[in-house]
Design an enzyme around this catalytic site. Structure first.
Site, mmCIF file in Angstrom:
data_model
loop_
_atom_site.group_PDB
_atom_site.id
_atom_site.type_symbol
_atom_site.label_atom_id
_atom_site.label_comp_id
_atom_site.label_asym_id
_atom_site.label_seq_id
_atom_site.Cartn_x
_atom_site.Cartn_y
_atom_site.Cartn_z
ATOM 1 N N TYR A 1 115.520 36.993 24.669
ATOM 2 C CA TYR A 1 116.228 35.699 24.674
ATOM 3 C C TYR A 1 115.877 34.859 25.895
ATOM 4 O O TYR A 1 115.172 35.303 26.791
ATOM 5 C CB TYR A 1 117.733 35.855 24.448
ATOM 6 C CG TYR A 1 118.579 36.652 25.425
ATOM 7 C CD1 TYR A 1 118.199 36.953 26.708
ATOM 8 C CD2 TYR A 1 119.849 37.081 25.006
ATOM 9 C CE1 TYR A 1 119.033 37.656 27.561
ATOM 10 C CE2 TYR A 1 120.688 37.788 25.856
ATOM 11 C CZ TYR A 1 120.264 38.066 27.131
ATOM 12 O OH TYR A 1 121.085 38.751 27.972
ATOM 13 N N GLU A 2 116.318 33.629 25.833
ATOM 14 C CA GLU A 2 115.963 32.624 26.847
ATOM 15 C C GLU A 2 114.449 32.410 26.873
ATOM 16 O O GLU A 2 113.846 32.187 27.921
ATOM 17 C CB GLU A 2 116.493 33.061 28.222
ATOM 18 C CG GLU A 2 116.949 31.917 29.084
ATOM 19 C CD GLU A 2 117.708 30.885 28.299
ATOM 20 O OE1 GLU A 2 117.168 29.799 28.146
ATOM 21 O OE2 GLU A 2 118.818 31.166 27.813
#
Ligand code: FAD
Length: 600
Positions: free
Chosen positions: A453-454
């Protein structure tokens, strides 16, 4: 149950002896930062993380979050843990004093983040997301939002989220479908579905402020598969008046929570926006000329700021899990008896020696430890560059470039290697690591999401190679090579530093070779850049840690206590065992993309 001791001594060493923050009182937020205050903050954070957050980590993983009656219930103890975190003022550490924060610089706030993430990543993510959200709101919100909403987020009374991902797009946000249509009163009505929203719902706070990206249809009612109509919005779970009063429930409905591999105490939600009332953030939209399109909406700057902060935050999650896993692996290797030392029994009166006598076990733990401590130094380095970048020092522009260059490195190298460290620590437990009782397999499961994620790590590598290297005529890599060669020149005549200087030099030569190769071949064939990007990011990570280990070794010379001896040992390990990867990574990059692109 796993153990956790916050690395207060290591931070003291880094901040006091390596980066000498005492001499940086001119930087924003450093004026009051006496060694006593730094100690108080580190010790206070350590107590909270060791005594309150960490004891909830394993139980939170076992229990997970519950989706009941359309809402989320977090694991037992999480509301009290969150309350303790907020009551200690930890949520507002980085916020300006004008909104109730402590106005401390990132070098301190990131240290506290690391401790909280080690102790309990699932729980610590709720405030971490809030911090990113209020940071963006302070950048882009109207004055009443800063006064009435941001202040409540700073205190932790309300939480925040960031809502980007949709079912059909996470990386390629050009394709998002969520729409926001302007109303006569200036607000917007939002419709669409966001998925995988961390902290999207919870029972910790009475209100949640969602920071959402969505498309505003153009004058023909159309949206496009690009960023031209994408804007940044504030969408509260419960409506908020300009006087700060909480009103009716907004049209944000929690569709459910994900059942996932790790961070089970963190609610990953599907959020449906059903005619939700939204406020557009950022500067006023200027009209575009007929027939022209915006390249990116002005409001996106706020979102990019929030994402950059979150990328660094996620890199720290990688380091944090590596830290707690390493501590436990080391403790286990000092308790478990297995086999005999290769050079003869160490404790002949016992049926077997301790596991720690085996070179392979020592090597696993040194690999993990030298990464974690080195990457922590990279975090402090990056945080210092951020502060210098915001100062009036002559080197401010160069520092800002370096901080920007290190953002994807910290995110991807920090999380790839953090996962590796967690895996190595689990290996020290043998089969007892694979079963759940000892709690070490949780670290591996929790650490895995940090690579995704990110922005998935491959996408971080493309950001580094495709955007950051070439921007402003290659100013960022030039600044980096200036810094590294300056350090080599400063230390190469010092015999005590020879082994460290040689390691940094070898790393830098390979990094320069790779940078030149990418600069020569990438523009001709972008697939060559794409095929080598992950290796390049790893190469830069190894070289940066070599440089920082060189600095840590220098600060440890002539000091014979265990902490400084360990630092020199880890520094030598990095030069001996990690720097030799550099020529291999260069060779892989130079292999180009032809074979890779054959795969159909
Ligand atoms: C537990 C969890 C929490 C999350 N929290 C949030 C949140 O709070 N808010 C939010 O908005 N989102 C959140 N996400 C979503 C997360 O950010 C996305 O899953 C992630 O960005 C990847 O998007 P995707 O899953 O759609 O994968 P895709 O975009 O489909 O990509 C799949 C894979 O393709 C590769 N890839 C894609 N594009 C490229 C490229 N250009 N170059 C090289 N490789 C590429 C990568 O390896 C990537 O992993 C969360 C996800 C999870 C699982």
């Amino acid at each position: 149950m796993p153990i956790y001791r916050a690395p207060v001594e290591d931070y003291r060493f880094l901040l006091g002896e390596v980066f000498e923050i005492e001499k940086a009182r001119d930087l924003p937020g450093f004026t009051e930062l006496s060694p006593e205050l730094v100690d108080d903050i580190l010790n206070g954070a350590a107590r909270l993380c060791e005594d309150v957050l960490h004891p909830l980590n394993q139980s939170g993983d076992e229990e997970g979050c519950h989706f009941e009656n359309g809402g989320v219930r977090t694991p037992k103890g999480f509301p009290a843990g969150y309350k303790a975190y907020c009551e200690g003022g930890w949520n507002g550490l980085s916020a300006p004093e004008s909104v109730g924060g402590a106005g401390l610089p990132p070098v301190i706030t990131l240290a506290v983040s690391e401790m909280a993430m080690s102790a309990n990543q699932s729980l610590a993510m709720y405030p971490m997301l809030t911090q990113g959200a209020y940071g963006a709101l302070l950048e882009t919100g109207a004055p009443w939002m800063k006064e009435q909403i941001a202040t409540k987020m700073v205190s932790g009374e309300w939480a925040g989220t960031m809502c980007l991902t949709e079912p059909h797009c996470g990386t390629d946000l050009r394709l998002m479908k969520t729409r926001a249509v302007k109303q006569p009163d200036g607000t917007y009505r939002m419709n669409g579905t966001k998925i995988f929203i961390s902290g999207g719902d919870q029972d910790l706070t009475p209100n949640i402020i969602h920071m959402v990206i969505a498309k505003i249809p153009d004058e023909n009612g159309q949206t496009h598969d690009d960023l031209s109509t994408v804007n940044f919005f504030l969408v509260p779970k419960f409506l908020v008046g300009e006087d700060g009063a909480m009103g009716a429930r907004n049209g944000v409905v929690t569709g459910g929570i994900e059942h996932k591999m790790g961070i089970k105490g963190q609610a990953t939600c599907v959020l449906n926006f059903d005619d939700a009332i939204a406020w557009r953030l950022g500067p006023k939209l200027e009209p575009v000329k007929p027939g022209e399109k915006r390249s990116t909406s002005a409001g996106m700057a706020g979102m990019f700021g929030m994402m950059n902060a979150a990328r660094i935050g996620v890199g720290i999650q990688g380091i944090a899990i590596g830290e707690i896993a390493t501590q436990n692996g080391l403790a286990y290797a000092h308790a478990r008896r297995v086999g005999r030392a290769l050079t003869g029994a160490q404790e002949p009166d016992k049926p077997a020696d301790l596991e720690i006598v085996h070179p392979d076990v020592k090597k696993m733990l040194l690999q993990a430890r030298s990464f974690v401590d080195g990457a922590r130094a990279l975090t402090v380095f990056t945080a210092m560059q951020m502060s210098i970048g915001h100062s009036s020092r002559p080197e401010a522009a160069t520092a800002a470039l370096l901080a920007d260059l290190m953002t994807p490195v910290l995110k991807a190298f920090g999380t790839d290697m953090g996962f590796e460290a967690a895996n190595l620590a689990m290996q020290c437990y043998g089969g007892h690591g694979y079963i759940r009782d000892n709690g070490v397999e949780q670290f591996v499961r929790d650490a895995r999401i940090n690579m995704v994620y990110e922005g998935a790590n491959g996408v971080q590598a493309m950001d580094l190679v495709g955007r950051k290297l070439g921007r402003k005529g290659g100013a960022a890599p030039m600044a980096l090579f200036g810094l590294l060669s300056g350090w080599i020149a400063e230390n190469e005549k010092d015999a005590a530093m020879a082994v460290y200087v040689a390691g940094v030099k070898r790393g830098v030569e390979n990094l320069q070779g790779a940078t030149l190769w990418l600069a020569a071949n990438g523009p001709k064939n972008p697939n060559d850049a794409g095929a080598g990007a992950t290796e390049y990011l790893r190469l830069m990570g190894i070289v940066m840690l070599a440089y920082l280990w060189g600095r840590m070794a220098k600060a440890s010379l002539g000091k014979d206590d265990p902490l400084h001896r360990d630092k020199r040992m880890c520094a030598r390990y990095w030069m001996e065992r990690m720097v030799p990867e550099c020529p291999m990574l260069l060779e892989r990059i130079q292999a180009g993309s032809a074979t890779i692109m054959e795969l159909q």
